[in-house]
Structures are given as structure tokens and as C-alpha cells.
Design a protein around this motif. Structure first.
Motif, PDB file in Angstrom:
ATOM      1  N   LEU A 438       0.827  -1.210   0.000  1.00  0.00           N
ATOM      2  CA  LEU A 438       0.000   0.000   0.000  1.00  0.00           C
ATOM      3  C   LEU A 438       0.861   1.260   0.000  1.00  0.00           C
ATOM      4  N   VAL A 439       1.922   1.239   0.779  1.00  0.00           N
ATOM      5  CA  VAL A 439       2.820   2.401   0.824  1.00  0.00           C
ATOM      6  C   VAL A 439       3.533   2.561  -0.514  1.00  0.00           C
ATOM      7  N   ARG A 440       4.038   1.471  -1.063  1.00  0.00           N
ATOM      8  CA  ARG A 440       4.786   1.548  -2.319  1.00  0.00           C
ATOM      9  C   ARG A 440       3.908   2.035  -3.468  1.00  0.00           C
ATOM     10  N   PHE A 441       2.670   1.589  -3.522  1.00  0.00           N
ATOM     11  CA  PHE A 441       1.761   2.004  -4.586  1.00  0.00           C
ATOM     12  C   PHE A 441       1.111   3.366  -4.309  1.00  0.00           C
ATOM     13  N   GLY A 442       1.462   3.972  -3.166  1.00  0.00           N
ATOM     14  CA  GLY A 442       0.910   5.287  -2.835  1.00  0.00           C
ATOM     15  C   GLY A 442      -0.565   5.256  -2.508  1.00  0.00           C
ATOM     16  N   ARG A 443      -1.028   4.137  -1.942  1.00  0.00           N
ATOM     17  CA  ARG A 443      -2.462   3.959  -1.738  1.00  0.00           C
ATOM     18  C   ARG A 443      -2.861   3.771  -0.277  1.00  0.00           C
ATOM     19  N   ALA A 444      -1.924   3.905   0.657  1.00  0.00           N
ATOM     20  CA  ALA A 444      -2.233   3.626   2.056  1.00  0.00           C
ATOM     21  C   ALA A 444      -3.332   4.539   2.597  1.00  0.00           C
ATOM     22  N   GLU A 445      -3.228   5.828   2.346  1.00  0.00           N
ATOM     23  CA  GLU A 445      -4.229   6.762   2.864  1.00  0.00           C
ATOM     24  C   GLU A 445      -5.585   6.543   2.209  1.00  0.00           C
ATOM     25  N   THR A 446      -5.601   6.385   0.892  1.00  0.00           N
ATOM     26  CA  THR A 446      -6.853   6.192   0.170  1.00  0.00           C
ATOM     27  C   THR A 446      -7.579   4.936   0.622  1.00  0.00           C
ATOM     28  N   VAL A 447      -6.860   3.831   0.695  1.00  0.00           N
ATOM     29  CA  VAL A 447      -7.471   2.553   1.043  1.00  0.00           C
ATOM     30  C   VAL A 447      -7.968   2.543   2.484  1.00  0.00           C
ATOM     31  N   MET A 448      -7.147   2.976   3.420  1.00  0.00           N
ATOM     32  CA  MET A 448      -7.520   2.885   4.825  1.00  0.00           C
ATOM     33  C   MET A 448      -8.660   3.840   5.173  1.00  0.00           C
ATOM     34  N   ASN A 449      -8.675   5.016   4.603  1.00  0.00           N
ATOM     35  CA  ASN A 449      -9.736   5.973   4.915  1.00  0.00           C
ATOM     36  C   ASN A 449     -11.047   5.649   4.205  1.00  0.00           C
ATOM     37  N   ALA A 450     -10.990   4.770   3.201  1.00  0.00           N
ATOM     38  CA  ALA A 450     -12.210   4.378   2.486  1.00  0.00           C
ATOM     39  C   ALA A 450     -12.864   3.138   3.096  1.00  0.00           C
ATOM     40  N   LEU A 451     -12.204   2.500   4.065  1.00  0.00           N
ATOM     41  CA  LEU A 451     -12.765   1.285   4.654  1.00  0.00           C
ATOM     42  C   LEU A 451     -14.087   1.573   5.353  1.00  0.00           C
ATOM     43  N   ASN A 452     -15.001   0.632   5.235  1.00  0.00           N
ATOM     44  CA  ASN A 452     -16.305   0.758   5.897  1.00  0.00           C
ATOM     45  C   ASN A 452     -16.448  -0.375   6.900  1.00  0.00           C
ATOM     46  N   GLU A 453     -15.706  -0.265   7.987  1.00  0.00           N
ATOM     47  CA  GLU A 453     -15.710  -1.288   9.032  1.00  0.00           C
ATOM     48  C   GLU A 453     -16.609  -0.830  10.181  1.00  0.00           C
ATOM     49  N   ILE A 454     -17.613  -1.641  10.506  1.00  0.00           N
ATOM     50  CA  ILE A 454     -18.568  -1.319  11.557  1.00  0.00           C
ATOM     51  C   ILE A 454     -18.322  -2.211  12.764  1.00  0.00           C
ATOM     52  N   ASN A 455     -18.129  -1.593  13.927  1.00  0.00           N
ATOM     53  CA  ASN A 455     -18.027  -2.347  15.167  1.00  0.00           C
ATOM     54  C   ASN A 455     -19.428  -2.777  15.571  1.00  0.00           C
ATOM     55  N   LEU A 456     -19.697  -4.077  15.517  1.00  0.00           N
ATOM     56  CA  LEU A 456     -21.042  -4.585  15.757  1.00  0.00           C
ATOM     57  C   LEU A 456     -21.475  -4.437  17.209  1.00  0.00           C
ATOM     58  N   VAL A 457     -20.522  -4.295  18.109  1.00  0.00           N
ATOM     59  CA  VAL A 457     -20.850  -4.143  19.523  1.00  0.00           C
ATOM     60  C   VAL A 457     -21.311  -2.720  19.811  1.00  0.00           C
ATOM     61  N   THR A 458     -20.608  -1.742  19.240  1.00  0.00           N
ATOM     62  CA  THR A 458     -20.954  -0.331  19.483  1.00  0.00           C
ATOM     63  C   THR A 458     -21.860   0.240  18.404  1.00  0.00           C
ATOM     64  N   GLY A 459     -21.883  -0.426  17.248  1.00  0.00           N
ATOM     65  CA  GLY A 459     -22.660   0.094  16.134  1.00  0.00           C
ATOM     66  C   GLY A 459     -21.997   1.260  15.428  1.00  0.00           C
ATOM     67  N   GLN A 460     -20.754   1.542  15.770  1.00  0.00           N
ATOM     68  CA  GLN A 460     -20.054   2.690  15.219  1.00  0.00           C
ATOM     69  C   GLN A 460     -19.083   2.276  14.112  1.00  0.00           C
ATOM     70  N   LYS A 461     -18.976   3.145  13.097  1.00  0.00           N
ATOM     71  CA  LYS A 461     -17.975   2.941  12.052  1.00  0.00           C
ATOM     72  C   LYS A 461     -16.595   3.283  12.597  1.00  0.00           C
ATOM     73  N   VAL A 462     -15.596   2.494  12.230  1.00  0.00           N
ATOM     74  CA  VAL A 462     -14.219   2.743  12.664  1.00  0.00           C
ATOM     75  C   VAL A 462     -13.617   3.838  11.786  1.00  0.00           C
ATOM     76  N   ASN A 463     -13.069   4.846  12.423  1.00  0.00           N
ATOM     77  CA  ASN A 463     -12.401   5.933  11.700  1.00  0.00           C
ATOM     78  C   ASN A 463     -10.905   5.768  11.887  1.00  0.00           C
ATOM     79  N   TYR A 464     -10.213   5.404  10.819  1.00  0.00           N
ATOM     80  CA  TYR A 464      -8.787   5.108  10.929  1.00  0.00           C
ATOM     81  C   TYR A 464      -7.915   6.365  10.908  1.00  0.00           C
TER      82      TYR A 464
END
Length: 492
Positions: A438-464
Motif C-alpha cells: 500500500l505504501v509503495r503504490f501510494g495507496r495507504a491513505e486512500t485505502v484505509m480511509n475508504a474502509l467501511n468497518e462497523i463495530n457490531l458491539v458499538t454500532g459505530q464505524k471505525v475511523n482510521y
């Protein structure tokens, strides 16, 4: 006894001893001249010192499983799992300078460098006639390869780091308080060491794969050079292509094997392997699978670590990649709540499955330090970067075909680069490669900030909150307390 078997038995004996005695931090205690002089006088002692240097691959937490946290858990591939707050920091991209794993891994790597430095310095002084000049050169080449391998991990993870190329023999602050070298200087040292190693090392040590895959060879040095010239900031894809082709066309005869053979436990030291850690399951056992595998295999019900992510599972499914998905993750009912997969006990949860061989809590499973598929995909990356996009597609298809997938559809240079990056994700998940890619392809920020990961216990989206600064780890605070010359990375 032939040199081949001296190498093997010296390696096994020293690894067995070192697995117990290896320290997890850089030992700065003075080394007396008498001890040093008495320890490195014979051919047998030279081989033993080198075997001790190889021990880092099988004794340090970094190479056993921390590198998976550093790369796969820190990325979109895996969640931390388990119950360790320091690992959660990697998962959530809020890593602090006081994180114990950051300090432990830094120490592991410098400990490996210390052992390699000792071999490089002492072996030329040995006058034992049974240690030939050729073997001396090989030993030094192997140690330089090891030093380069460790420094490559350091520079990727921390940026510029102290360059230590002689054994530490004093605790004097003026000698050990070394400032950080520049990233360019660290990479220059790595390239110098690997170039020297490639010139001194053989293609093979004979016909025994358990020796050839355990030791640094010309193929290993060339493979690492290909990775280095791709990863360094001033990358040189012409050299990546040169070194990749040297591996692909090596007299050692590297060749792809069925993907399942890589991880089933019955095909260690196979033709695709260039270098791999050598666990025998007894005196040199890998303990990490007992922390990763599901209850049906471990016969334990406490929560396991390194859980494959929903995004990774979706990537396999979107690609129609059944072959590699089934070798990478195993779904099973988990007797705990998983905040991403199941908010209730006994939900269906995936477990990391590439290290799957377990007997009495010990395992022969190992990570590949270098394997041919990596080199082929680096060649595809280099060809594409050099404007040879069609040729890059041919190289990419070699890997896709093994996974039962079709020809790549990308036709533009931009689309091909993205296709190669995604292919690497599917090929090397849980092998400590994703963050570097991800770092080599220059995509670390784009990929990680676009993730849609939901914590099922809190119901909140994870903000990386991924930023450029988070591409590097913080310099361990313990090291900065010890060495005031060390500066901290931006953002920490």
C-alpha cells in the motif's frame, strides 16, 4: 562429513540452543576480548556463529508473527483479534511510542544485526586451515544478507534508523548513542550488503532443499535486491527487472507449485521457496499457530488473534478467488463475541489458516521469507512501470492462472498497477506484505480511509484517520530514553 551436512547440523544445533537463550532486546553489555577470541577460532565455531545469526528468523517475535501485525493487521487485511491492547493499536492505527511490540520488534531486529555484525567482523580473522577462503567468503556473504534483511525491515517500518555495522563491545554513551541515518543511507548499506552477498553466495549448497532453503543463496540476495529497489523512495524499476529475471532464470530452478502445497505442511522447502524459516516442531517449534487457529484445531476456547477482515473476504469473493481464499481463512463457530463478524457468541468467524499445522501446541508451519510468486509479481510491477503493460499482464497471468483465474483485463498502465496491487493482496494475505504494498503504490491513505468497518458491539464505524505520517511506526520511547540522539518520527 561434507560441508553440506556440517552446515545443516551446525544450524540445527545452534538454533535449538539459541531458541532458549536469545534475548529480546539489544544486549549492550561489554564483550571481553578473551571471550571473543576464544569463541571464533575454528571452522566449527565459525559455522556455529553463523547458525546463531540465522536463529533470529525462528526465535524473534517479529519474524514469528509480529510482522503480520505490522503489515496485515495495520492494513485492510486483518483485525487484531485476541485481547492485547498493544495489538489493537496496530488495528486502529493509533500506535504510540510506548507500545511494547514496537520496542520489542526494534530490539529483535537490532539483536539480529548484532549477531550478523559479529560474524562479519570475526570470520576474516580465523586462521583454521579447515575453513577455506571460499567458505569464509560465503559465511560473510550469508551474514551480510542477514544484516540487509533486518535493516530492510527497519527502514520500511521506521524510516531512517541508526546504522550499526560493527559489534557493540561497550556501554559508553559516546559509542552507542548513534543518531538516525537517512533513509537513503540505510538503503545504500542494504544494497551494498546484498551486492556483496550475491557475489559470494552459491546458487545452491548441493541437492538438499532443506539446506538450500534454510541458507542465504545468490537467488535470495537477488530476490531481496528486487524488493529493495522497488520499495526504496528513489525506486529503480530497471534494476527490479534485472534482479527479478536473475531469480526467475536462476540455475537453482525455482518454480511455482500448486497454491495449496505452499501451506499444507507436506511441501516445505518446495521449488517456489527461496528462503524460509526452518521449524521442526520440537526443538525449534513455531508457537504462533496455537494463538491463531480455531477451537477445532487447538482444542482451546479462548479468543484467537489475527482475524481476517470482512474487506479481505470480500476481495476474494469479488475476484472469484476460491483457491486462495480457502487457503487463507477457515470459517468456524467461535465461542466468543467478535466485534466485526458476530455480535453474539457462536457466530461464524474466519481464522487465519496459512499456518495450520499444530501438534501439542507446537508447529512446523513457517512464513516464507522469500518466494518466487513475489518475484514474478515484482517483475510485472516493473514491466508496467517501464511502459511494458502487455508484458506485465503476461507475468501477472502466471500467478492468476495458478489461482484458477483468467487473463487480467487491465489495458492501461494505471489500471494494470491497480490490478497488480490487488493481486498481491490476494496472493500474500497473512504473509506480512500488504502494508509495504500500500505504501509503495501510494495507496495507504486512500485505502484505509475508504474502509467501511462497523463495530457490531458499538454500532459505530471505525475511523482510521490515516495520514502520511502513519506510514511509519514511532521510534520506541524506551530507545529514545536510552539514546538521546534519536529523533522521533513526525506525527508522534
Amino acid at each position: 562429513m561434507t560441508t553440506k551436512y556440517i552446515l545443516r547440523y551446525a544450524l540445527i544445533a545452534l538454533l535449538a540452543v539459541s531458541a532458549v537463550s536469545c534475548k529480546k532486546s539489544l544486549d549492550l553489555q561489554p564483550i571481553s576480548d578473551a571471550t571473543v577470541n576464544n569463541s571464533y577460532n575454528t571452522a566449527t565455531q565459525a559455522e556455529a556463529a553463523l547458525a546463531g545469526a540465522y536463529n533470529t528468523f525462528t526465535s524473534s517475535d517479529y519474524y514469528i508473527w509480529d510482522n503480520i501485525y505490522t503489515s496485515d493487521v495495520r492494513s485492510d487485511n486483518h483485525y487484531a483479534g485476541g485481547d492485547n491492547p498493544d495489538f489493537y493499536q496496530y488495528d486502529n492505527l493509533n500506535i504510540t511510542a510506548t507500545n511494547s511490540k514496537v520496542y520489542g520488534d526494534w530490539s529483535n531486529l537490532y539483536n539480529g544485526i548484532l549477531k550478523a555484525n559479529t560474524v562479519i567482523q570475526r570470520i576474516p580473522l580465523i586462521t583454521d586451515p579447515s575453513l577455506s577462503a571460499e567458505r569464509k567468503a560465503q559465511i560473510i556473504g550469508e551474514a551480510k544478507f542477514l544484516r540487509a534483511y533486518h535493516y530492510f525491515q527497519l527502514v520500511k517500518n521506521w524510516g531512517g534508523v541508526p546504522l550499526v555495522t560493527v559489534p557493540v563491545t561497550t556501554t559508553e554513551p559516546t559509542e552507542i548513542n548513534t543518531p538516525r541515518a537517512s533513509v537513503a543511507d540505510v538503503y545504500n548499506q542494504i544494497v551494498t550488503d546484498l551486492t556483496d552477498a550475491a557475489a559470494a553466495l552459491p546458487d545452491t549448497y548441493g541437492g538438499d532443499a532443506s539446506v538450500n532453503k534454510a541458507r542465504a543463496t545468490k537467488g535470495a540476495a537477488n530476490a531481496l535486491l528486487a524488493k529493495v529497489f522497488a520499495q526504496k523512495p528513489d525506486r529503480d524499476y530497471s534494476k527490479v527487472l534485472t534482479y527479478a529475471d536473475a531469480v526467475i532464470n536462476s540455475p537453482a530452478g525455482y518454480a511455482l507449485v500448486p497454491y495449496s502445497d505452499l501451506f499444507d505442511g507436506n511441501h516445505f522447502n518446495n521449488s517456489e521457496s527461496i528462503l524460509e524459516a526452518q521449524f521442526n516442531g520440537t526443538t525449534i517449534a513455531n508457537w504462533s499457530p496455537s494463538l491463531l487457529l480455531p477451537p477445532s484445531i487447538t482444542n482451546t476456547t479462548w479468543r484467537k488473534f489475527i482475524t481476517p477482515s470482512k474487506d479481505l473476504a470480500k476481495a476474494f469473493d469479488d475476484a472469484g478467488d476460491v483457491v486462495r481464499k480457502n487457503q487463507t481463512m477457515l470459517f468456524e463457530s467461535a465461542p466468543w463475541v467478535d466485534e466485526y463478524w458476530s455480535a453474539t457468541v457462536n457466530g461464524n468467524v474466519p481464522f487465519p489458516y496459512k499456518q495450520r499445522n499444530l501438534t501439542n501446541g507446537n508447529s512446523t508451519s513457517r512464513q516464507y521469507m522469500l518466494r518466487l510468486a513475489d518475484v514474478i509479481l515484482l517483475k510485472a510491477e516493473a514491466l508496467n512501470a517501464l511502459g511494458r503493460t502487455s508484458d506485465a499482464g503476461d507475468a501477472l497471468y502466471m500467478i492468476r492462472k495458478r489461482a484458477g483465474l483468467g487473463q487480467p483485463t487491465a489495458t492501461t498502465q494505471t489500471d494494470m498497477a491497480l490490478a497488480i496491487e490487488k493481486e498481491r493482496r490476494l496472493e500474500f494475505a497473512q504473509e506480512g506484505q500488504r502494508w509495504d504494498d500500500l505504501v509503495r503504490f501510494g495507496r495507504a491513505e486512500t485505502v484505509m480511509n475508504a474502509l467501511n468497518e462497523i463495530n457490531l458491539v458499538t454500532g459505530q464505524k471505525v475511523n482510521y484517520n490515516m495520514t502520511k505520517e502513519k506510514e511509519l511506526l514511532p521510534i520506541p520511547q524506551t530507545e529514545r530514553n536510552r539514546n538521546p540522539a534519536l529523533t522521533q518520527n513526525p506525527g508522534y
